[in-house]
Enzyme design. Structure first.
Site, PDB file in Angstrom:
ATOM      1  N   CYS A 219     117.478  33.150   2.271  1.00 42.28           N
ATOM      2  CA  CYS A 219     116.012  33.187   2.385  1.00 42.28           C
ATOM      3  C   CYS A 219     115.451  34.474   1.772  1.00 42.28           C
ATOM      4  O   CYS A 219     115.831  35.568   2.163  1.00 42.28           O
ATOM      5  CB  CYS A 219     115.585  33.074   3.847  1.00 42.28           C
TER       6      CYS A 219
ATOM      7  N   LYS B 273     125.165  29.497   2.913  1.00 41.42           N
ATOM      8  CA  LYS B 273     124.322  29.299   1.730  1.00 41.42           C
ATOM      9  C   LYS B 273     123.764  30.655   1.339  1.00 41.42           C
ATOM     10  O   LYS B 273     123.282  31.403   2.196  1.00 41.42           O
ATOM     11  CB  LYS B 273     123.188  28.339   2.073  1.00 41.42           C
TER      12      LYS B 273
ATOM     13  N   GLY C  71     119.522  24.549  -7.158  1.00 36.10           N
ATOM     14  CA  GLY C  71     118.472  25.190  -7.928  1.00 36.10           C
ATOM     15  C   GLY C  71     117.965  24.336  -9.060  1.00 36.10           C
ATOM     16  O   GLY C  71     118.702  23.994  -9.989  1.00 36.10           O
TER      17      GLY C  71
HETATM   18  C1  LIG Z   1     109.150  25.951   1.401  1.00 39.42           C
HETATM   19  C2  LIG Z   1     110.639  26.182   1.323  1.00 39.42           C
HETATM   20  C3  LIG Z   1     111.375  26.329   2.484  1.00 39.42           C
HETATM   21  C4  LIG Z   1     112.759  26.544   2.466  1.00 39.42           C
HETATM   22  N1  LIG Z   1     113.450  26.663   3.628  1.00 39.42           N
HETATM   23  C5  LIG Z   1     114.794  26.790   3.594  1.00 39.42           C
HETATM   24  C6  LIG Z   1     115.561  26.839   4.795  1.00 39.42           C
HETATM   25  O1  LIG Z   1     115.020  26.793   5.902  1.00 39.42           O
HETATM   26  N2  LIG Z   1     116.909  26.952   4.697  1.00 39.42           N
HETATM   27  C7  LIG Z   1     117.543  27.007   3.483  1.00 39.42           C
HETATM   28  O2  LIG Z   1     118.772  27.103   3.431  1.00 39.42           O
HETATM   29  N3  LIG Z   1     116.834  26.983   2.330  1.00 39.42           N
HETATM   30  C8  LIG Z   1     115.505  26.860   2.369  1.00 39.42           C
HETATM   31  N4  LIG Z   1     114.790  26.821   1.193  1.00 39.42           N
HETATM   32  C9  LIG Z   1     115.492  26.984  -0.077  1.00 39.42           C
HETATM   33  C10 LIG Z   1     115.917  25.653  -0.673  1.00 39.42           C
HETATM   34  O3  LIG Z   1     116.834  25.015   0.183  1.00 39.42           O
HETATM   35  C11 LIG Z   1     116.591  25.820  -2.034  1.00 39.42           C
HETATM   36  O4  LIG Z   1     117.704  26.661  -1.901  1.00 39.42           O
HETATM   37  C12 LIG Z   1     115.677  26.392  -3.093  1.00 39.42           C
HETATM   38  O5  LIG Z   1     114.373  25.852  -2.983  1.00 39.42           O
HETATM   39  C13 LIG Z   1     116.226  26.152  -4.483  1.00 39.42           C
HETATM   40  O6  LIG Z   1     116.494  24.784  -4.691  1.00 39.42           O
HETATM   41  P1  LIG Z   1     115.438  23.810  -5.452  1.00 39.42           P
HETATM   42  O7  LIG Z   1     115.219  24.396  -6.823  1.00 39.42           O
HETATM   43  O8  LIG Z   1     116.119  22.475  -5.462  1.00 39.42           O
HETATM   44  O9  LIG Z   1     114.190  23.827  -4.637  1.00 39.42           O
HETATM   45  C14 LIG Z   1     113.420  26.622   1.213  1.00 39.42           C
HETATM   46  C15 LIG Z   1     112.672  26.474   0.024  1.00 39.42           C
HETATM   47  C16 LIG Z   1     111.297  26.258   0.066  1.00 39.42           C
HETATM   48  C17 LIG Z   1     110.541  26.119  -1.247  1.00 39.42           C
END
Ligand SMILES: Cc1cc2nc3c(=O)[nH]c(=O)nc-3n(C[C@H](O)[C@H](O)[C@H](O)COP(=O)(O)O)c2cc1C
Length: 252
Positions: free
Chosen positions: A22, A61, A125
């Site tokens: 995070c 993660k 990602g």
């Molecule tokens: C609004 C928001 C909330 C997220 N909350 C979490 C979370 O609670 N736990 C977590 O492991 N990742 C969280 N993430 C990260 C996503 O799981 C992911 O790692 C990140 O968005 C990159 O992947 P993507 O490009 O597919 O979105 C969050 C991302 C966003 C945008």
């Protein structure tokens, strides 16, 4: 973290995933989440102690590193593995990048191909399509992928990805089926929290849904959608959208 892990385990989950990814300032700035990437000895100790504290599998993660000068994941991965975790998910950005720029999958691939790595490496990602998912597996050899933002307003992406990976093609859902899924999401969000907060939560998904992207003259409707405060208002609006912009192709 050990005390928290014991509480989590009592709720009966299949696994416990530690979020060292995070990037939000109030989290990472305090040294939590991706902030742990600035104190690797502590990150490893926490991981080891959580693994020892519970019987369920523990996974981690995290991100590539704190910033572009400290992309340490290829060194960190095997050390996290040595703590006893059962899988590692890597988001191909640094903490400093937050959610900007493009995810860099090259280091995820390098980690996956490190002969020391025995546990599954899950890449994350910028995957927003079935083709992107297949390319991630094909180019980087990861054991799994995770999809975050690509699922916001489009939870059907998982079905499409699965079909594409299994058969090399996928059948996009009809608009009507997508409407039905969005309605179900709204209903479930309300059931889980309450009407007001459930709607607040789901509105951002509706705002992001690709179903409503590129519709001419949609602006005013979108604003109404994002201001709706009751379940009835929201469902009436969805009916209106399906009739007006989708030629009444939706059975509601
Ligand atoms: C609004 C928001 C909330 C997220 N909350 C979490 C979370 O609670 N736990 C977590 O492991 N990742 C969280 N993430 C990260 C996503 O799981 C992911 O790692 C990140 O968005 C990159 O992947 P993507 O490009 O597919 O979105 C969050 C991302 C966003 C945008």
């Amino acid at each position: 973290m050990v005390e928290a892990a014991a509480i989590v385990e009592k709720a009966g989950p299949d696994i416990l995933d530690i979020n060292f990814g995070c990037p939000v300032k109030k989290v990472a700035g305090k040294g939590a989440g991706a902030g742990m990437l600035r104190d690797i000895p502590k990150m490893l100790e926490i991981t080891r102690r959580v693994v020892d504290a519970v019987d369920i599998p523990v996974t981690v993660k995290t991100r590539l590193g704190w910033d572009c000068e400290n992309k340490i994941i290829t060194d960190l991965g095997p050390r996290l593995q040595d703590c006893g975790i059962k899988a590692l998910t890597v988001h191909g950005r640094t903490r400093s990048q937050m959610y900007t720029g493009q995810a860099d999958w090259s280091l995820i691939g390098e980690l996956k191909n490190d002969p020391r790595m025995e546990i599954p490496v899950i890449g994350n990602g910028d995957i927003t399509s079935p083709e992107g998912a297949a390319a991630a597996f094909g180019s980087f050899g990861v054991d799994g992928i995770m999809i975050g933002r690509g699922a916001i307003g489009a939870p059907w992406i998982f079905r499409e990805v699965r079909q594409y990976l299994e058969k090399g093609e996928y059948e996009p859902l009809s608009d009507a089926a997508k409407f039905d899924i969005l309605r179900r999401q709204i209903r479930e969000s309300i059931d889980r929290i309450d009407e007001y907060r459930g709607i607040l939560h789901i509105r951002r998904h509706l705002a992001a849904t690709p179903l409503f992207k590129g519709i001419p003259n949609f602006r005013e409707t979108r604003i109404r959608l994002l201001r709706a405060e009751t379940e009835k208002e929201l469902f009436d609006l969805l009916d209106h959208i399906s009739e007006t912009f989708f030629g009444n192709r939706v059975d509601s």
